[in-house]
Design a protein around this motif. Structure first.
Motif, short mmCIF file in Angstrom:
data_model
loop_
_atom_site.label_atom_id
_atom_site.label_comp_id
_atom_site.label_asym_id
_atom_site.label_seq_id
_atom_site.Cartn_x
_atom_site.Cartn_y
_atom_site.Cartn_z
N ARG A 44 0.92 -1.17 0.12
CA ARG A 44 -0.11 0.17 0.27
C ARG A 44 0.90 1.06 0.03
O ARG A 44 2.13 1.17 0.42
CB ARG A 44 -0.75 0.06 1.06
CG ARG A 44 -2.04 0.88 1.13
CD ARG A 44 -3.30 0.72 2.20
NE ARG A 44 -4.33 1.73 2.04
CZ ARG A 44 -5.27 1.38 1.37
NH1 ARG A 44 -5.37 0.51 0.84
NH2 ARG A 44 -6.33 2.35 1.18
N HIS A 63 -1.13 -11.68 4.84
CA HIS A 63 -2.19 -10.87 5.19
C HIS A 63 -1.59 -9.85 6.63
O HIS A 63 -1.61 -8.90 6.57
CB HIS A 63 -3.49 -11.31 5.56
CG HIS A 63 -4.37 -10.20 5.90
ND1 HIS A 63 -5.41 -9.79 5.11
CD2 HIS A 63 -4.81 -9.77 7.27
CE1 HIS A 63 -6.22 -8.68 5.81
NE2 HIS A 63 -5.87 -9.09 7.15
N ALA A 66 1.48 -7.86 5.66
CA ALA A 66 0.85 -6.36 5.02
C ALA A 66 0.22 -5.74 6.07
O ALA A 66 0.22 -4.25 6.17
CB ALA A 66 0.00 -6.83 3.86
N ALA A 67 -0.65 -6.20 7.07
CA ALA A 67 -1.34 -5.27 8.06
C ALA A 67 -0.02 -4.65 8.96
O ALA A 67 -0.45 -3.55 9.30
CB ALA A 67 -2.33 -6.22 8.72
N GLN A 68 0.84 -5.38 9.22
CA GLN A 68 1.95 -4.85 10.06
C GLN A 68 2.54 -3.50 9.36
O GLN A 68 2.65 -2.56 9.92
CB GLN A 68 3.09 -5.81 10.34
CG GLN A 68 2.50 -6.74 11.32
CD GLN A 68 3.31 -8.32 11.21
OE1 GLN A 68 2.92 -9.21 11.33
NE2 GLN A 68 4.84 -7.97 11.13
N ILE A 70 1.12 -1.77 7.08
CA ILE A 70 0.27 -0.62 6.66
C ILE A 70 0.15 0.08 8.16
O ILE A 70 0.04 1.27 8.36
CB ILE A 70 -1.26 -1.13 6.31
CG1 ILE A 70 -1.06 -1.74 4.74
CG2 ILE A 70 -2.14 -0.13 6.53
CD1 ILE A 70 -2.09 -2.47 4.42
N VAL A 80 -4.19 -2.33 14.81
CA VAL A 80 -4.91 -3.59 14.07
C VAL A 80 -5.78 -3.90 14.69
O VAL A 80 -6.03 -4.51 15.77
CB VAL A 80 -3.62 -4.46 13.62
CG1 VAL A 80 -4.13 -5.50 12.58
CG2 VAL A 80 -2.26 -3.72 13.17
N SER A 84 -7.52 -8.79 10.64
CA SER A 84 -6.26 -8.32 10.57
C SER A 84 -5.43 -8.39 11.80
O SER A 84 -4.13 -9.09 11.65
CB SER A 84 -6.10 -6.90 10.10
OG SER A 84 -6.51 -6.73 8.90
N PHE A 103 -8.02 -5.06 4.93
CA PHE A 103 -7.17 -4.78 6.18
C PHE A 103 -8.02 -3.67 7.13
O PHE A 103 -8.58 -2.87 6.70
CB PHE A 103 -5.74 -4.02 5.67
CG PHE A 103 -4.97 -5.10 4.80
CD1 PHE A 103 -4.28 -5.98 5.63
CD2 PHE A 103 -5.14 -4.92 3.56
CE1 PHE A 103 -3.72 -6.85 4.88
CE2 PHE A 103 -4.22 -5.53 2.85
CZ PHE A 103 -3.70 -6.68 3.20
N HIS A 104 -8.00 -4.26 8.33
CA HIS A 104 -8.92 -3.42 9.43
C HIS A 104 -7.93 -2.65 10.44
O HIS A 104 -7.14 -3.46 11.06
CB HIS A 104 -9.72 -4.34 10.15
CG HIS A 104 -10.73 -4.83 8.95
ND1 HIS A 104 -11.83 -4.58 8.88
CD2 HIS A 104 -10.59 -6.07 8.27
CE1 HIS A 104 -12.61 -5.00 7.82
NE2 HIS A 104 -11.91 -6.11 7.57
N LEU A 105 -8.19 -1.60 10.37
CA LEU A 105 -7.17 -0.65 11.66
C LEU A 105 -8.27 0.05 12.41
O LEU A 105 -9.56 0.46 11.95
CB LEU A 105 -6.40 0.27 11.06
CG LEU A 105 -5.14 -0.33 10.27
CD1 LEU A 105 -4.28 0.56 9.48
CD2 LEU A 105 -4.34 -1.50 10.90
N LEU A 119 -8.80 -1.13 2.53
CA LEU A 119 -8.66 -0.58 3.88
C LEU A 119 -9.84 0.03 4.66
O LEU A 119 -10.49 1.00 4.15
CB LEU A 119 -7.38 0.46 3.79
CG LEU A 119 -7.03 0.94 5.13
CD1 LEU A 119 -6.52 -0.13 6.17
CD2 LEU A 119 -6.08 2.06 4.97
#
Length: 311
Positions: A44, A63, A66-68, A70, A80, A84, A103-105, A119
């Motif tokens: 991203r 996944h 990538a989440a880390q 992002i 996070v 995710s 991805f979820h934050l 996202l």
């Protein structure tokens, strides 16, 4: 890749924000060249992962990587959560590719939620629900479980819950509290059912999914991880599921134990064990991953076994 950036990647579990690269002497242009050369993967804007780790990873681990990255790209301003967070925490994910593509934050300051290009930024959670894993802020494992259930359904939630319970990372009380404080919204029914079904005795995602199917098919509740002994009290086997009244044993067969150089010996040993259990008057059902994707097939096998046990 210079030594500074390699060390930074290793220290950050393979995830990198653009600001990290700049402090290691890189520019926007040199970063782009590294992506073109295949040393980094841009997941991203402003977020990169180690291409070597990415190539060797499962879809779930990709996944998580990538989440880390992002999360790092937001410079500690987000947490996070949801699927995710479960991925970053190393919990099993029985989800489809579509869910792995989002991805979820959560914000760590006031603000509205928004979704764009894979996202989803959720509203702020209580600081008391936040922990650290793989160098980034993540929600508590119990919160990740109930959020995963609400988003991806009961089988995903139960698989994650069972693994977390079995590893001693959460308790049943943690799950109950998570239900009350997680601001789940839609999906609460699935989250509640997940908490009701969670059992740390299940030893694999396949066993967890099998248990969920037993409920959906209206079958009796089995006993888990039961030791079966012969008339002399000698241990014949420890079985995944025992339907005692129906004299039926269910063993989820993921086939992994039959792979490799010791596979043939393991297969012979398992055949002898199964013969011994049948000799004690038990019916045997051995569902595989294929059966879990075909519930009517599993139900037919179970009903047939029950009928044979009383015939």
């Amino acid at each position: 890749m210079n030594d500074l950036l390699r060390a930074r990647l290793n220290a950050q579990y393979g995830a990198l924000a653009v600001a990290d690269a700049y402090t290691c002497g890189y520019t926007k242009l040199s970063l782009s060249r590294m992506v073109s050369a295949g040393e980094l993967i841009r997941v991203r804007k402003g977020a990169f992962v180690d291409s070597r780790l990415h190539a060797e990873a499962t879809p779930e681990a990709r996944h998580a990587l990538a989440a880390q990255a992002i999360a790092r790209s937001f410079d500690g301003r987000h947490t996070v959560r949801h699927v995710s967070a479960a991925a970053v925490l190393g919990l099993p994910l029985l989800v489809d590719d579509r869910q792995l593509g989002v991805f979820h934050l959560s914000r760590r300051s006031p603000g509205d939620q928004r979704t764009s290009h894979g996202l989803h930024i959720h509203r702020r959670l209580s600081p008391g629900l936040i922990r650290t894993a793989a160098g980034v802020a993540v929600v508590h494992a119990a919160v990740a479980v109930v959020q995963t259930a609400a988003l991806a359904g009961v089988k995903a939630g139960v698989a994650a819950a069972d693994a977390a319970l079995a590893a001693g990372r959460i308790t049943e009380a943690d799950l109950e509290v998570a239900l009350e404080v997680s601001r789940i919204g839609p999906g609460m029914a699935d989250a509640r059912l997940t908490v009701a079904l969670a059992d740390g005795l299940s030893e694999s995602p396949g066993e967890s999914w099998t248990r969920v199917l037993f409920v959906s098919l209206g079958l009796p509740k089995p006993e888990l991880q039961v030791e079966i002994r012969d008339e002399r009290g000698r241990l014949v086997g420890r079985v995944d599921f025992l339907f005692r009244a129906q004299r039926t044993i269910v063993e989820f067969d993921g086939l992994v134990k039959y792979a490799g150089s010791n596979g043939p010996q393991a297969l012979v040993a398992e055949k002898r064990r199964e013969d011994s259990l049948r000799g004690l008057g038990f019916q045997m059902v051995r569902p595989t991953w294929r059966d879990l994707y075909d519930p009517p097939r599993l139900e037919q096998a179970m009903r047939s076994a029950f009928a044979r046990s009383t015939g």
